[in-house]
Design an enzyme around this catalytic site. Structure first.
Site, short mmCIF file in Angstrom:
data_model
loop_
_atom_site.label_atom_id
_atom_site.label_comp_id
_atom_site.label_asym_id
_atom_site.label_seq_id
_atom_site.Cartn_x
_atom_site.Cartn_y
_atom_site.Cartn_z
N CYS A 48 14.33 12.80 35.56
CA CYS A 48 14.65 13.36 36.88
C CYS A 48 16.16 13.56 37.01
O CYS A 48 16.72 14.45 36.41
CB CYS A 48 14.06 12.48 37.98
SG CYS A 48 13.97 13.29 39.60
N HIS A 55 8.40 12.65 36.18
CA HIS A 55 8.42 11.19 35.99
C HIS A 55 7.30 10.76 35.06
O HIS A 55 6.21 10.37 35.50
CB HIS A 55 8.28 10.49 37.34
CG HIS A 55 9.50 10.59 38.20
ND1 HIS A 55 10.51 9.65 38.17
CD2 HIS A 55 9.89 11.54 39.09
CE1 HIS A 55 11.46 10.01 39.02
NE2 HIS A 55 11.11 11.15 39.59
N GLU A 108 6.95 8.11 33.47
CA GLU A 108 6.64 6.68 33.56
C GLU A 108 5.41 6.39 34.40
O GLU A 108 4.83 5.30 34.31
CB GLU A 108 7.85 5.90 34.11
CG GLU A 108 8.19 6.14 35.57
CD GLU A 108 9.17 7.27 35.81
OE1 GLU A 108 9.88 7.25 36.84
OE2 GLU A 108 9.24 8.18 34.96
#
Length: 542
Positions: A385, A511, A513
């Protein structure tokens, strides 16, 4: 079979690990062949955690449908296969907002709107709705945030009391409590847990299972005492001691104590034996790694344990896939020296660096100089990001020669807005819930490291941002070796960037993750760790 409901409450103090416990129980039930739906109820008055400081709340977990939710949903995702959406997290703010809007609309036909029944009815409806996200849900597992006795939690506890009464043969209450060990006395104390259960019983909730968070093993005598004073079966007193190696021990420990079998027995669910060999293998890798790699996290909130929770976990997943142990070094970006030589000394000792997402100018220059160091020294770099935007601005300044390149987030009047506000964001007044949120399709460019990682020409990833790479500079940047490796489907927005002729320097606007599991590591984190291992061996010869 009728849907079963499991409610998990917490007592004595917060941060006991209700989210982890809930996720672990969800995993065990799924292993028994049951379809599980997960719900987190948060008593705070914010509509969602999207505008809350990471120092107060930790990370904001984003679902595919764009919900900004509690970080516990990240635990649910990593442990279970439960479908997560906006219906998986409800706050007091959302519930009160819904009820007040209905009152203004005239839906209550002139009645006095009260906490009971209007707020509690809405809470109960959210519980039911969670179980309807998918067909044939067997168990809805509901975690209630906060601690028994909190004023904010009372409407939720009352709603659970009513729900349990209405579905008395299909509900189970689990209470997670803290059993402190007093070193000076050398004793474990059960009184706080007794009082916590008394609070629940005073409300009308009677726990069926007590899970005891503790620092030392509980003796049979202590468990007998908890059983007696908390009015639960001795088998229903479950010890949850601090883990020795990893949080991925939790489901294994709970299974050894038979909590999954007990839940199935109490709810009259099928109780087949389960296979946890996949999780046992994970724990074995953690205990006996091939080696260690060290990653440096350069961010704003690195000192807060939960601010980058999913990032830390995803890095661990990548290391597990390689059979390695991960060591994390944290660097506060705003405290880093901007001199290249001093910076190299300050953050030395890492095999790769990750710059995570964030907002605000603090630490911006420290991150840019970290990216510069990684590019020049050929050290693996992963930007997420804001970390991708850092990478783009650094490249524009120091390779392309646009010395004034910047993001309009930090300098609205910059003459080289390499990073600029998304077109749909212009003119918005509210901050909450207005970013580009949720899953978007990304087209990958062939023969890039991103394509090699995903082994697919099209992917879906979750977003949470307002700013993007400015395509005005795309041609100029690409001529200098900046590679736009992924673009938003149907548009030309940069989603993934790489640096040509660098072993592994990748930035992503999304993102990743949020889509990594210990049993299924995200491909970018997996390949980042592999690049770090290669770099480590090149520097240390082993």
């Amino acid at each position: 079979m009728q849907t079963k409901y499991i409610f998990i409450t917490g007592g004595v103090c917060s941060s006991l690990g209700k989210g982890l416990t809930s996720a672990a129980i969800g995993l065990l039930l799924e292993k028994k062949g049951l379809r599980v739906s997960m719900l987190k109820l948060d008593p705070y008055l914010n509509v969602d955690p999207g505008t809350m400081s990471p120092f107060q709340h930790g990370e904001v977990y984003v679902t595919d449908d764009g919900a900004e939710t509690d970080l516990d949903l990240g635990h649910y995702y990593r442990y279970t296969n439960s479908f997560l959406s906006k219906a998986s997290n409800a706050t007091s703010g959302q519930i009160y907002n819904t009820v007040i809007k209905r009152e203004r609309h005239g839906d209550y036909l002139g009645k006095t709107v009260q906490v009971i029944p209007h707020i509690t009815n809405e809470i109960k409806q959210r519980i039911v709705n969670c179980g309807k996200q998918q067909e044939n849900i067997d168990v809805v597992l509901v975690e209630i945030g906060g601690t028994a006795g909190d004023i904010e939690s009372l409407p939720f506890l009352e709603a659970i009391r009513q729900f349990t009464y209405d579905h008395r043969n299909n509900c189970l209450n689990i209470h997670l409590t803290y059993v402190p060990y007093l070193k000076a006395a050398g004793e474990v104390k059960t009184k706080p847990s007794q009082h916590s259960v008394q609070v629940l019983r005073g409300i009308g909730i009677f726990p069926d299972i007590i899970v005891c968070r503790c620092e030392v093993n509980l003796s049979d005598e202590v468990k007998d005492k908890i059983s007696l004073f908390c009015n639960v079966n001795r088998r229903a007193v479950i010890e949850e001691k601090d883990v020795e190696h990893s949080i991925y021990e939790v489901p294994l420990d709970l299974h050894k104590q038979g909590i999954d079998a007990l839940i199935c027995e109490l709810l009259h669910l099928p109780n087949p034996s389960i296979n946890l060999s996949e999780w046992e293998k994970i724990l074995e890798t953690i205990k006996n790694p091939k080696g260690t790699v060290t990653v440096g996290i350069v961010g704003k909130y690195v000192q807060h344990q939960d601010a980058y929770k999913s990032v830390f976990e995803s890095l661990t997943h990548g290391a597990l896939a390689a059979g390695y142990k991960l060591q994390i070094k944290r660097f506060e970006a705003d405290k880093l020296p901007l001199d290249d030589n001093q910076l190299a000394k300050t953050i030395e000792g890492c095999d790769g660096y990750l710059v995570p997402g964030g907002f605000g100018e603090r630490g911006w220059l420290g991150k840019i100089h970290t990216a510069k160091l990684c590019r020049e020294k050929k050290i693996p770099y992963f930007g997420i990001c804001l970390g991708m935007q850092v990478m783009a601005v650094e490249f524009a300044r120091h390779v392309v020669g646009l010395n004034e390149a910047n993001s309009t987030e930090f300098d609205p009047d910059t003459i080289h807005p390499v990073i600029s506000l998304l077109s749909e964001q212009r003119g918005l007044q509210d901050l909450g819930g207005t970013m580009r949120l949720g899953a978007y399709i990304c087209d990958l460019k062939l023969h890039t490291k991103a394509y090699q990682a995903y082994k697919s020409s099209q992917i879906s990833e979750r977003h949470r941002h307002r700013y993007e790479f400015n395509n005005t500079y795309k041609e100029q940047m690409e001529k200098a070796g900046f590679v736009v490796a992924g673009t938003l489907k149907g548009e030309n927005l940069c989603e993934i960037a790489e640096v040509k002729d660098h072993p592994w320097m990748i930035g992503v606007q999304f993102h990743p993750e949020f889509k990594s599991k210990p049993t299924d590591p995200h491909p970018l984190f997996r390949d980042f760790i592999q690049a770090m291992i290669i770099y480590h061996k090149s520097q240390h010869g082993k």
